[in-house]
Design a protein around this motif. Sequence first.
Motif: not given
Lengths: 138, 65
Positions: A15, A11, A19
């Motif tokens: 992420k 995860k 980003q």
Amino acid sequence: MSNYNYINMKKERRKNLIQLAAWTWSWVATLAIASFGPKFIWDDHTTLTVLAVAVNFANGILMIIANRSFFNNLDELARKIHVESLALTLGLAVVVGLSYSLLDATNLIPFDAEISNLVMFIGVAYIFVLTVNTRRYS
Amino acid sequence: MKNRLKVLRAENDYTQEDLAEFIGVSRQTINAIEKGKFDPSLPTAFRISKFFKLPIEDIFDYEEG
């Protein structure tokens, strides 16, 4: 069975990738605004141009920080592949960039050596080297 | 560096994905280690050792040069 927070790690990597993509796209967008804004949007207003360049620069710094986070959370094999690819791309960028500049300085090419051509070369070279390196370890 | 990862995994009926999940690396990394294309970091080697409940030297065989 302890799995070293494998799910969380996946995860976190996802992420970081999202980003990085977000900061990269916003950097490209602010670069486009800073490049074309003075001529097409705000009619060469100096304050707005300085502001656009400053926003683009700050966005670029945040993109670099996001890239660092993405890189530090990569799997160890993926990090090795990226490091090797970066090293080769950096070498190619310096050698090709300076040769390209030399061609311009000595008038061996009929046009100016544009930095944008070098940036495009770096992008293509990195994708190519990364693909070759990924295949090497698969 | 040679290793017995594939044999140990087969003996214990684990997939590359099972091992990757426990170790905290990608399946591609496990595949590259098994094929001898990539030497794992020390923490990864210790986690593999813990996974199979074997000493590191029973899994990895270091050869000079």
